[in-house]
Design a protein around this motif. Structure first.
Motif, PDB file in Angstrom:
ATOM      1  N   LYS A  46      21.551  48.330  87.540  1.00 26.91           N
ATOM      2  CA  LYS A  46      22.385  48.340  88.742  1.00 26.91           C
ATOM      3  C   LYS A  46      23.064  46.983  88.861  1.00 26.91           C
ATOM      4  CE  LYS A  46      22.184  48.970  93.743  1.00 26.91           C
ATOM      5  NZ  LYS A  46      21.315  49.066  94.935  1.00 26.91           N
ATOM      6  N   ASP A  94      26.949  47.812  93.839  1.00 29.83           N
ATOM      7  CA  ASP A  94      26.763  48.400  92.510  1.00 29.83           C
ATOM      8  C   ASP A  94      28.073  48.430  91.714  1.00 29.83           C
ATOM      9  OD1 ASP A  94      25.245  49.444  90.427  1.00 29.83           O
ATOM     10  OD2 ASP A  94      25.564  51.520  91.053  1.00 29.83           O
ATOM     11  N   ARG A 121      28.207  48.361  84.710  1.00 37.85           N
ATOM     12  CA  ARG A 121      26.848  48.783  85.059  1.00 37.85           C
ATOM     13  C   ARG A 121      25.942  48.848  83.835  1.00 37.85           C
ATOM     14  NH1 ARG A 121      29.811  52.809  88.079  1.00 37.85           N
ATOM     15  NH2 ARG A 121      30.068  52.036  90.224  1.00 37.85           N
TER      16      ARG A 121
END
Length: 916
Positions: free
Chosen positions: A677, A862, A898
């Motif tokens: 994350k 995120d 990510r």
């Protein structure tokens, strides 16, 4: 191909039937005549790759209905037809692929899953250095040294040639990557089998060198990308991009007498830099096209990175076909190019309607004047008539603090001089330092041209300027002139074809008469491989603390790039390079002053030896033919006896050893299939605070490795002697060397330190001034994340993946700048480093940031956030808070981020398929 718009069609050429995605059919639904040439290429790419996943019908429609004036906002996925690499950037690409083979096995996959899915060609052109010059055997000696220095790298590349499919290597001593691409590798239109069917489609290309855009001159859409983005394309991953704006440049008229393509491209560069074309396509059109030879167009396309554009493209027309014919392409290929371009509406002639452009600039070619650019940026054009004045204006700040001959520091002021200073008003040391070399005595002063290099893809691809240099040399030699004894001269053609036509015209011998001998086939001086100056010259520069100069026919002249001892670097045409070698100084007005004294005792002026346009045209007509190209490219991938004698390992997985050139990088250490994350950043310290125009030359290791630098100390610790250090570029396959050289440029200025030049920073907790690498490792031991603060145009320059890789490995989590160069921002994302920009009107200085604060970057959500909050805490506990823009611009970029980067994303995709 889903073919939502029913555009699949067939075309018969040379007795073969090709499938293609028809723009003509799509044009029955949308008005495509208003689209610029480059947008049609993007549109065809989307049509052919439409699959409902990476490319949807919505994206096709967005390009088909493109609004020229709209700000870019729609993401599309572009998939190039092929990838081209040079060896400095290509070696780490192949290293990463080899490392991915190891990693995918650990994740449960198969090593052979890591394989190029598109054609990849690597040209070894960046490794040759000008160690030897001014002699008939300079080429052979330099090549011999090159092979000795690069044995480990070349062995690794030969392994890659065997281990990977669709991967070819053009061996050393062949040519410069972009010139080889132009003269041989480019297809213009591809004819390839896809899923059992023969398809025709535009040749498009990603290259790991920003000057990939040279191929735009032949109508091929392509641009430079970072190595990591190139690797993703090699592995079948499309590149996410926003539909760009397209700037049109309308050319009219023709170049005047004595004006070169170099003068033209420096003019275009200045114009477009002033307009601002970063992130945009540039397309050339207008009646002036018919007066521009293909080589002139390629020269303009080559320097798109210098004017800041993604590409600088010309359409396919009769001149393009003429060049394909001249360069020895097959009749079958030329017929395919012509037929495909015409059926797709990609053909240009005088009846072609002018498309919509986001902005239009106009340039009358007749207005272009002889020019140079310098002393440290390619967009800083200077008229030849103003060159001496420019030198006098810029040299003052470089010599304000100067060492006397006795070593004491003395500030030169306007006090009437002290004998050694001929012009105290701006501190020019005209009398200079007495130097003895090879039995000659001469005085070396400020502005002395110590390097004159005919080099670089930009100009060596252009017969007009190369033959022009030869004609100038012939006339100069006839008058008894030759290069001054302090000038390091070099001739580095971009391909063997150039040598052939110089030999055929007898002009190679004339260049040798003025001391321009062939030194190698490669970029040489343009990328900093200028080699050492003669010891006597180096000593003279040091003794007088002189501001000396280089004149080169290249495209880059950033600080510290050409040579560590040279402070002023000017870009010029090959004939002008030769002229300045004859003059030996920048402190001269070549439009008025004598360039030298002839053997008959009379002064010789530039106008006396400058080639006429007719002389150049006659030389071209009698010198170049298709057979030259056919002969020199017949066995282009084979290599000579030296190349074929290099031993290399076998096997699908590389056997890593303790090489200081090739090392398994740490990017995949501890990697699992689990997706992480994007976390907020807390308690970070500033590794550096930098101003405007920090280039990838400032960030990425390049040039010579100093023995007292972190990288030098590391190599000595590994038993490598300083004479065998080679260059940073040659060691790009070893992260231990490269991370130690990141931000280590001798000219970089970290604003956290007062009046300190070079790769140093402040370790804030201890108050120590340290090398940036040493400080970063200290912070790493303290588990402190790092940030970098910078001004405008951060990361301009070559598309060096190590500018991003090194930043990551130093522990930098985020870079906050006023603005980014396109490729470098993309590279940071691809390596998992967060790029952010200050809000308009803000920067570190306006916010009162010193770099001594701690930094928290919060609200990243995120990776979905468009904006984040930065909170700084000073030593006294006071806090400041400001917003920054999060520069993850597309959904795909956020997904890459990510995963920790593009390579990790691809690995998980491939390993997941195997596991399933």
């Amino acid at each position: 191909m889903k073919d939502t718009f029913s555009v699949r069609d067939t075309l018969e050429v040379n007795g073969k039937k090709y499938a293609f995605a028809s723009l003509t059919k799509l044009g029955q639904r949308f008005d495509l005549k208003r689209l610029p040439y480059s947008m049609k290429i993007l549109l065809e790419n989307l049509l052919r790759h439409e699959d409902g996943v990476d490319v949807s019908a919505k994206e096709v429609e967005a390009v088909a209905t493109w609004d020229a004036k709209a700000e870019p906002s729609t993401e599309i996925a572009f998939m190039p037809a092929r990838v081209i690499l040079q060896d400095f950037t290509g070696v780490p690409c192949v290293v990463d692929l080899a490392a991915m083979r190891d990693a995918v096995v650990k994740l449960g996959g198969d090593a052979t899953q890591i394989n190029p899915l598109t054609p990849v060609e690597l040209v070894i052109d960046h490794s040759v250095q000008v160690d030897v010059f001014g002699s008939e055997d300079a080429l052979e000696q330099n090549v011999e040294i090159e092979f000795q220095r690069n044995q480990e790298r070349y062995s690794f590349l030969r392994w890659g040639q065997k281990a990977f499919n669709s991967f070819k290597v053009v061996p050393p001593r062949t040519g410069i990557v972009h010139q080889v691409n132009l003269e041989h590798l480019a297809r213009v239109v591809m004819g390839s089998e896809i899923d059992g069917q023969l398809w025709a489609y535009p040749d498009t290309v990603f290259g790991t060198d920003s000057h990939t855009t040279m191929i735009n001159g032949l109508g091929v859409l392509g641009w430079g990308v970072g190595g990591i983005e190139a690797e993703a394309a090699m592995l079948g991953q499309p590149s996410s991009m926003l539909i760009p704006q397209v700037v049109g440049v309308k050319l009219s008229g023709k170049l005047g007498e004595g004006v070169t393509a170099t003068d033209l491209v420096l003019t275009v560069t200045q114009m477009l830099r002033k307009l601002g074309v970063v992130g945009k396509f540039v397309e050339f059109f207008g009646p002036g096209l018919k007066h521009l030879a293909l080589a002139d167009r390629a020269t303009i396309g080559n320097m798109a990175p210098e004017y800041g554009a993604t590409c600088g493209i010309f359409p396919i027309d009769q001149e393009a076909l003429n060049y394909l014919r001249l360069s020895g392409r097959s009749a079958e290929q030329i017929a395919l190019v012509e037929a495909y371009a015409k059926v797709q509406g990609l053909w240009h002639d005088e009846s072609t309607p002018v498309p919509d452009f986001s902005t239009v600039l106009e340039l009358d070619l007749a207005d272009v004047k002889p020019s140079m650019a310098g002393p440290k940026r390619p967009q800083d054009r200077v008229l030849l008539a103003d060159a001496q004045r420019n030198f006098r204006e810029v040299v003052g700040p470089l010599t304000a603090n100067r060492k006397r001959g006795n070593g004491d520091v003395q500030r030169y002021v306007n006090e009437g001089g002290s004998g050694a200073i001929g012009n105290p008003a701006n501190a020019i040391n005209e009398a200079g330092v007495l130097v003895e070399k090879n039995g000659e005595s001469f005085r070396l002063g400020d502005g002395a041209v110590v390097i004159a290099a005919i080099t670089s893809c930009t100009n060596t691809s252009n017969p007009a300027v190369m033959l022009g240099a030869g004609i100038l040399a012939k006339k100069a030699a006839a008058r008894g002139l030759k290069a001054k004894p302090w000038v390091k001269t070099s001739l580095a053609p971009g391909s063997k074809v150039v040598t052939d036509y110089l030999e055929k015209t007898g002009l190679l011998q004339e260049l040798e008469k003025i001391n321009f001998y062939l030194v190698g086939y490669g970029c040489t001086t343009c990328i900093g491989n200028s080699g050492p100056l003669p010891v006597e010259i180096s000593k003279g520069i040091a003794d007088g603390d002189l501001a000396v100069s280089a004149v080169l026919s290249g495209n880059r002249n950033f600080e510290g790039r050409v040579h560590a001892e040279v402070k002023l670097n000017y870009l010029a045409s090959p004939p002008l390079v030769a002229a300045y070698a004859l003059a030996g100084t920048l402190n001269i007005d070549l439009t008025k002053d004598a360039i030298g004294t002839g053997s008959d005792g009379t002064p010789v002026y530039l106008k006396d030896i400058w080639p006429s346009n007719q002389e150049i045209s006659d030389a071209i007509a009698g010198a170049i033919n298709p057979e030259m190209f056919a002969k020199n490219y017949a066995d282009v991938f084979k290599g000579d006896s030296r190349w074929n004698a290099i031993a290399s390992p076998d096997g699908a997985v590389y056997r890593w050893d303790d090489s200081t050139y090739i090392k398994n990088p740490p990017y995949f250490d501890g990697m699992t299939m689990a997706l992480g994350k994007v976390e907020d950043i807390h308690g970070a310290r500033a590794l550096g605070v930098f101003g405007d125009s920090i280039t990838t030359d400032h960030i990425s290791p390049a040039g010579a490795i100093k023995k007292d630098s972190p990288a030098g100390r590391f190599l000595i610790g590994k038993g490598v002697q300083p004479k065998d250090f080679n260059s940073y570029g040659s060691r790009r396959g070893n992260d231990d060397v490269m991370v130690r050289g990141t931000f280590a440029n001798i000219r970089i200025k970290n604003l956290m330190l007062d009046n300190v030049e070079g790769g140093y920073t402040l370790h804030v907790p201890s108050g120590e001034q340290l090398a940036i690498y040493d400080a970063a490792m200290k912070y790493k031991a303290e588990k402190t994340p790092l940030v970098v603060l910078a001004g405008k145009e951060y990361g301009t320059g070559s598309s060096r993946d190590w500018a991003a890789k090194g930043t990551l490995l130093l522990g930098v989590k985020a870079v906050i700048a006023e603005s980014f160069e396109r490729i470098h921002r993309s590279n940071l994302v691809g390596m998992g480093v967060l790029p952010c920009t200050f809000k308009d009107g803000q920067n570190a200085q306006t916010l009162g940031l010193t770099g001594k604060e701690t930094f928290d970057i919060t609200g990243l959500d995120d990776g979905n956030a468009k904006e984040a909050t930065v909170t700084t805490t000073a030593a006294d506990g006071s806090k400041k808070q400001f917003a920054v823009n999060v520069m993850l611009l597309t959904p795909k970029e956020r997904e890459f981020f990510r995963h920790g980067g593009i390579l990790q994303y691809v690995l998980r995709q491939l390993a997941g398929k195997k596991a399933a």
